[in-house]
Write an enzyme that holds these catalytic residues in place. Sequence first.
Site: not given
Ligand code: AR6
Length: 170
Positions: A11-12, A35, A118-119, A121
């Site tokens: 978890d980042i 985020d 980006s990977t 949502v």
């Molecule tokens: N620590 C590290 N990585 C994480 C965590 C965490 N706590 N939680 C999720 N991930 P995403 P996107 C990973 O959907 O695709 C948001 O609503 C997850 O497994 O967070 O860039 C923003 O506000 C995946 O590999 O971001 C934007 O609207 C990675 O983080 C939209 O989502 C990215 O998944 C951005 O979409």
Amino acid sequence: MFDRIEIIRGDITQIKVDAIVNAANTSLLGGGGVDGAIHRVAGKELYEECKGLKGCPTGSARLTKGYLLPAPFVIHAVGPVWRGGTSNEKALLASAYQSVLNIAVEHKLASLSFPNISTGVYGFPKQEAAGIAVITVINHLDNHQWPQKVVFVCYDEANYLIYQEMLSGL
Ligand code: AR6
């Protein structure tokens, strides 16, 4: 070179580096995924600072403080939504990573941790996204002193396995 790159699963929000990177959207006002997690831990002061930034275009990044996070700074990077691969998604993802690295140079940030932008949502194929992330970071580290260290933080197992394989093959 490769002692400057690390891959971890986790978890980042719990990682203590100079700056953690957020996978944000163009509003910079929070959302789900990483985020949402970053804003929850950092607290409402992060939201207040983000409001003042008035957004960020896709492919760019903005620096804020980290507030209640262990990391003193957050770099909010906006990756592209995957639309099938014909909407400049690859260049925009590379540009999001590069923008973060440029901020690290400008502010002499020694250590950064990236989520897999980006990977989630946004639906960017994980293997391709990892290739872009790794190549952009390696090219940068080859030519710059800052950041001294980059940690790829993989939250899901699929990304963790992809990054491990990719870096072991280099
Ligand atoms: N620590 C590290 N990585 C994480 C965590 C965490 N706590 N939680 C999720 N991930 P995403 P996107 C990973 O959907 O695709 C948001 O609503 C997850 O497994 O967070 O860039 C923003 O506000 C995946 O590999 O971001 C934007 O609207 C990675 O983080 C939209 O989502 C990215 O998944 C951005 O979409």
